[in-house]
Motif scaffolding. Structure first.
Motif: not given
Length: 210
Positions: A164-168, A170-176, A181-186, A201-206
């Motif tokens: 969720l924090r990764g999605d937040i 992303l919405a703020k444009g802070e891709n790194a 966060s996505y990696r931490l979620a894994q 998939m989210k990581i690869d898209d970025l």
């Protein structure tokens, strides 16, 4: 004669002790009996409350598919009179989903906020918080979503909060930060699990966008 005197002394001693302590003994016994009946009454009351709430919850589930107005009325009764039972929490979560399906996000948010404020179980409160934050994101209210999960830590929900924090981010444009966060979620997920694959998939898209 000595024995008789001793018995009389014992009787007199008992009388004197009773004069001094009899009232407190009676009060103590009365309080003990009251406590026993009080505990029994409390458990009987809790059992009755749970049974009544369970019956109402069953009616809510039945009404959701046939009479949404009735379902909401029953939900209101549950939240008002049986808020301490898990059935009130489950009802609010179900009604929130119903409102999302009806595209009434404001009403859904109200139900989820009720669970966060009144939910009988910490796990349910985390579920409601995560869902509410996602509704805020869906509306574009990134700041509200971020504020809702700020500083929240929950064993058993770490992966969900990290995503969720990764999605937040992303919405703020802070891709790194989003990727981090996505990696931490894994962490702790099986590589081939559906959630881990979705996160990848989210990581690869970025990575492609970068």
């Amino acid at each position: 004669m000595e024995i008789h005197r001793t018995e009389e002394e014992q009787v007199e001693a008992i009388k004197n002790w009773w004069k001094e302590n009899g009232t407190s003994v009676v009060i103590g016994v009365a309080l003990g009996i009251a406590a026993i009946f009080g505990v029994r009454y409390w458990f009987d009351y809790q059992k009755a409350q749970t049974q009544q709430a369970s019956a109402l919850y069953a009616s809510v589930l039945e009404s959701i598919a046939t009479d949404k107005v009735k379902a909401e009325a029953l939900a209101s009764e549950l939240s008002k009179n049986y808020s301490s039972t898990p059935y009130a929490t489950l009802t609010a979560l179900n009604l929130a989903k119903l409102k999302v399906d009806d595209k009434d996000l404001k009403a859904a948010q109200t139900y989820l906020q009720w669970v966060i404020d009144n939910g009988s179980d910490e796990g349910f409160r985390h579920v409601a918080r995560i869902r509410l934050a996602r509704l805020y994101l869906e509306e574009g209210n990134v700041q509200q979503a971020e504020q809702l999960v700020k500083g929240i830590k929950a064993s058993g929900f770490d992966s969900e909060y990290s995503e969720l924090r990764g999605d937040i981010f992303l919405a703020k444009g802070e891709n790194a930060q989003a990727v981090e966060s996505y990696r931490l979620a894994q962490t702790g997920l099986q590589p081939n699990s559906p959630r881990s694959q979705l996160l990848q998939m989210k990581i690869d898209d970025l990575a492609v966008e970068k």
